[in-house]
Design an enzyme around this catalytic site. Structure first.
Site, mmCIF file in Angstrom:
data_model
loop_
_atom_site.group_PDB
_atom_site.id
_atom_site.type_symbol
_atom_site.label_atom_id
_atom_site.label_comp_id
_atom_site.label_asym_id
_atom_site.label_seq_id
_atom_site.Cartn_x
_atom_site.Cartn_y
_atom_site.Cartn_z
ATOM 1 N N ARG A 32 -0.466 6.255 9.273
ATOM 2 C CA ARG A 32 -0.125 6.618 7.780
ATOM 3 C C ARG A 32 0.750 7.521 7.602
ATOM 4 N NH1 ARG A 32 -2.683 3.320 4.015
ATOM 5 N NH2 ARG A 32 -3.602 1.444 4.751
ATOM 6 N N ARG A 36 1.649 8.354 1.168
ATOM 7 C CA ARG A 36 1.659 9.140 -0.081
ATOM 8 C C ARG A 36 1.445 10.531 -0.037
ATOM 9 N NH1 ARG A 36 -2.707 5.389 -2.846
ATOM 10 N NH2 ARG A 36 -3.444 5.551 -0.832
ATOM 11 N N ARG A 45 8.518 6.266 -4.557
ATOM 12 C CA ARG A 45 7.805 4.962 -5.163
ATOM 13 C C ARG A 45 8.049 5.048 -6.655
ATOM 14 N NH1 ARG A 45 5.583 1.863 -5.536
ATOM 15 N NH2 ARG A 45 3.289 1.462 -5.134
ATOM 16 N N ASP A 81 3.303 -3.209 5.784
ATOM 17 C CA ASP A 81 1.846 -3.293 5.532
ATOM 18 C C ASP A 81 1.120 -4.498 6.369
ATOM 19 O OD1 ASP A 81 -0.191 -1.848 3.417
ATOM 20 O OD2 ASP A 81 -0.832 -4.121 3.821
ATOM 21 N N TYR A 157 -9.354 -9.450 3.894
ATOM 22 C CA TYR A 157 -8.735 -9.355 2.722
ATOM 23 C C TYR A 157 -8.388 -10.403 1.977
ATOM 24 C CZ TYR A 157 -7.710 -4.185 3.468
ATOM 25 O OH TYR A 157 -7.935 -2.991 3.504
HETATM 26 O O1 CP3 Z 1 1.375 4.156 9.116
HETATM 27 C C1 CP3 Z 1 2.268 4.062 8.561
HETATM 28 O O2 CP3 Z 1 2.917 5.319 7.949
HETATM 29 C C2 CP3 Z 1 3.287 2.999 8.383
HETATM 30 C C3 CP3 Z 1 2.890 2.184 7.171
HETATM 31 C C4 CP3 Z 1 1.458 1.609 6.878
HETATM 32 C C5 CP3 Z 1 1.061 1.301 5.725
HETATM 33 N N1 CP3 Z 1 -0.025 0.780 5.618
HETATM 34 C C6 CP3 Z 1 1.736 1.643 4.572
HETATM 35 C C7 CP3 Z 1 0.958 1.681 3.083
HETATM 36 C C8 CP3 Z 1 0.535 1.073 7.755
HETATM 37 C C9 CP3 Z 1 0.633 0.927 9.314
HETATM 38 C C10 CP3 Z 1 -0.365 0.464 6.934
HETATM 39 C C11 CP3 Z 1 -1.285 -0.368 7.578
HETATM 40 C C12 CP3 Z 1 -2.459 -0.955 6.802
HETATM 41 N N2 CP3 Z 1 -2.485 -1.209 5.392
HETATM 42 C C13 CP3 Z 1 -3.806 -0.977 7.204
HETATM 43 C C14 CP3 Z 1 -4.176 -0.615 8.360
HETATM 44 C C15 CP3 Z 1 -4.432 0.764 8.746
HETATM 45 C C16 CP3 Z 1 -6.027 1.323 8.169
HETATM 46 O O3 CP3 Z 1 -5.442 2.331 7.111
HETATM 47 O O4 CP3 Z 1 -6.798 0.798 8.353
HETATM 48 C C17 CP3 Z 1 -4.482 -1.285 6.113
HETATM 49 C C18 CP3 Z 1 -6.038 -1.718 5.932
HETATM 50 C C19 CP3 Z 1 -3.613 -1.594 5.037
HETATM 51 C C20 CP3 Z 1 -4.146 -2.211 3.737
HETATM 52 C C21 CP3 Z 1 -3.682 -1.372 2.475
HETATM 53 N N3 CP3 Z 1 -2.277 -1.018 2.115
HETATM 54 C C22 CP3 Z 1 -4.501 -0.695 1.684
HETATM 55 C C23 CP3 Z 1 -6.045 -0.549 1.827
HETATM 56 C C24 CP3 Z 1 -3.638 0.083 0.787
HETATM 57 C C25 CP3 Z 1 -4.162 1.061 -0.292
HETATM 58 C C26 CP3 Z 1 -4.907 2.249 0.085
HETATM 59 C C27 CP3 Z 1 -4.196 3.176 0.905
HETATM 60 O O5 CP3 Z 1 -4.352 3.665 1.889
HETATM 61 O O6 CP3 Z 1 -2.883 3.458 0.493
HETATM 62 C C28 CP3 Z 1 -2.323 -0.340 1.057
HETATM 63 C C29 CP3 Z 1 -1.358 0.374 0.650
HETATM 64 C C30 CP3 Z 1 -0.363 1.116 1.485
HETATM 65 N N4 CP3 Z 1 0.098 0.789 2.570
HETATM 66 C C31 CP3 Z 1 0.478 2.276 0.835
HETATM 67 C C32 CP3 Z 1 1.269 2.834 2.251
HETATM 68 C C33 CP3 Z 1 2.372 3.781 2.297
HETATM 69 C C34 CP3 Z 1 0.152 2.976 -0.425
HETATM 70 C C35 CP3 Z 1 0.775 2.062 -1.391
HETATM 71 C C36 CP3 Z 1 1.488 2.909 -2.571
HETATM 72 O O7 CP3 Z 1 2.541 3.322 -2.040
HETATM 73 O O8 CP3 Z 1 1.158 2.774 -3.770
#
Ligand code: CP3
Length: 353
Positions: A32, A36, A45, A81, A157
């Site tokens: 990640r 954020r 964003r 994502d 999900y």
């Molecule tokens: O790793 C990186 O920097 C690349 C981008 C990436 C995102 N999501 C961007 C994101 C990756 C590899 C993911 C994978 C992802 N997404 C997973 C697997 C990894 C893990 O953390 O277990 C999962 C479970 C998700 C599902 C998901 N997407 C959730 C639960 C959320 C909300 C909570 C959170 O952690 O932010 C997201 C949103 C998300 N995915 C954001 C980002 C940058 C934030 C959303 C926003 O900008 O409002």
């Protein structure tokens, strides 16, 4: 879809470790990392919605490069994502502020037949385009990860309609409707295989599979509903990559799956991600000679910088400095201070290999 003519890779620390060679320094990247906790991402964003960024190669590329411009990281990971796969199957996914992903119409036994597997990977070409553009823009600075969610995590999900504290609705399916569960898991597995291969064709240099919800399963459920699909993904992706003359290593990160690390080490993944709950020495004992990746508690980065350095040192002692890629043991938190991330990366690069 030419994967040739990309700039020559300058930082090959991670790929060296995967090949069993000794790098000059331990490689490090952060799950990640393009998200954020970066002020420039939060600014970005305000102008663009989450899925707009994912679906617009130019924007996804820009965000992917943000952490690379700031830090001495040894890899980039494409901004996307895991939930783009349900979207490609025709499931509506929304990203709600302060909530995270929401699926307004969760999967039901009746709606399984509506999942549109045909052509799903073609509806994800935008991820390939983002990878191709980013690979060019990286100019060989570091390798680029592609990724996918794993079947059980995506199934969770889709059935729950978003994140869940227990995954009890999804687990109810596993216990009550194992056949229907497996048919959905198989559809997801088929798409994931094509999706990972597509990402490699467009230029991803490493591929990571996120089974982030493994922690909700016990060993029996994991062995029945997660492991066989993870095995098929690995074997079929490897076969297809070989046919296309692509040599792209595969990483499996099954968060919370301490009960199955030995079984995972018997699959053909090149690297296993280890979550922050596992003692590095125990991870080594359970996984024979696998390359391991992980596993600092993401919250450890809240500690003072000297303490971060000490914790990184202890972690590297536990894993040993060969066959090891440093990372956190799950994604970085949104309120993490930039300087503490810098301290983490510097601490890693100080370690003698
Ligand atoms: O790793 C990186 O920097 C690349 C981008 C990436 C995102 N999501 C961007 C994101 C990756 C590899 C993911 C994978 C992802 N997404 C997973 C697997 C990894 C893990 O953390 O277990 C999962 C479970 C998700 C599902 C998901 N997407 C959730 C639960 C959320 C909300 C909570 C959170 O952690 O932010 C997201 C949103 C998300 N995915 C954001 C980002 C940058 C934030 C959303 C926003 O900008 O409002």
């Amino acid at each position: 879809m030419a994967t040739t003519n990309f700039p020559v890779l300058q930082n090959d620390r991670i790929l060296k470790v995967i090949k069993g060679e000794k790098p000059d320094k331990l490689p490090v990247w952060i799950m990640r990392q393009a998200g954020r906790f970066l002020p420039e991402f939060r600014e970005f964003r305000k102008q663009h919605s989450f899925f707009e960024i994912c679906q617009t190669p130019q924007l996804a590329c820009e965000v992917t490069l943000m952490p690379i411009k700031r830090f001495g990281l040894d890899a980039a990971i494409i901004f996307s994502d895991i939930l783009v796969i349900p979207q490609a199957l025709g499931v509506v996914v929304e990203m709600r502020p302060e909530v995270g992903p929401v699926i307004p119409k969760p999967l039901t036994l009746d709606s399984i037949k509506d999942l549109n597997e045909e052509g799903a990977v073609d509806r994800l070409t935008y991820v390939g385009e983002a990878i191709r553009l980013t690979r060019r823009e990286l100019n060989g600075k570091v390798p680029l990860f592609g990724f996918s969610g794993a079947p059980w995590t995506l199934f969770g999900y889709m059935v729950e309609g978003g994140g869940s504290k227990t995954m009890s609705k999804a687990k109810k399916w596993l216990y009550k409707n194992p056949n229907e569960s497996n048919s959905v898991l198989n559809i997801l597995t088929n798409v994931i295989i094509d999706y990972l291969v597509m990402q490699a064709e467009y230029g991803a240099q490493i591929l990571q599979v996120f089974e982030s919800s493994a922690e909700y399963l016990n060993k029996d459920l994991f062995n029945k509903f997660a492991l066989p699909h993870l095995e098929r993904i690995c074997n079929q992706v490897k076969t297809k990559l070989k046919e296309k003359n692509l040599d792209v290593p595969l990483v499996l990160f099954a968060k919370g799956s301490h009960f199955s690390l030995t079984e995972q080490s018997e699959l053909n993944y090149d690297v296993l991600g280890i979550d922050w709950t596992v003692d590095p020495k125990v991870a080594r004992l359970l996984t024979k000679d696998k390359v391991l990746q992980g596993n600092l508690d993401p919250c450890a980065l809240y500690a003072p910088k000297e303490e971060i350095e000490r914790l990184v040192g202890e972690m590297a002692k536990g894993f040993g400095t060969s066959k090891y890629i440093v990372n956190l043991g799950h994604g970085i938190y949104p309120d993490m201070e930039i300087e503490h991330v810098e301290a983490f990366i510097e601490a890693v690069h100080k370690i003698k290999v």
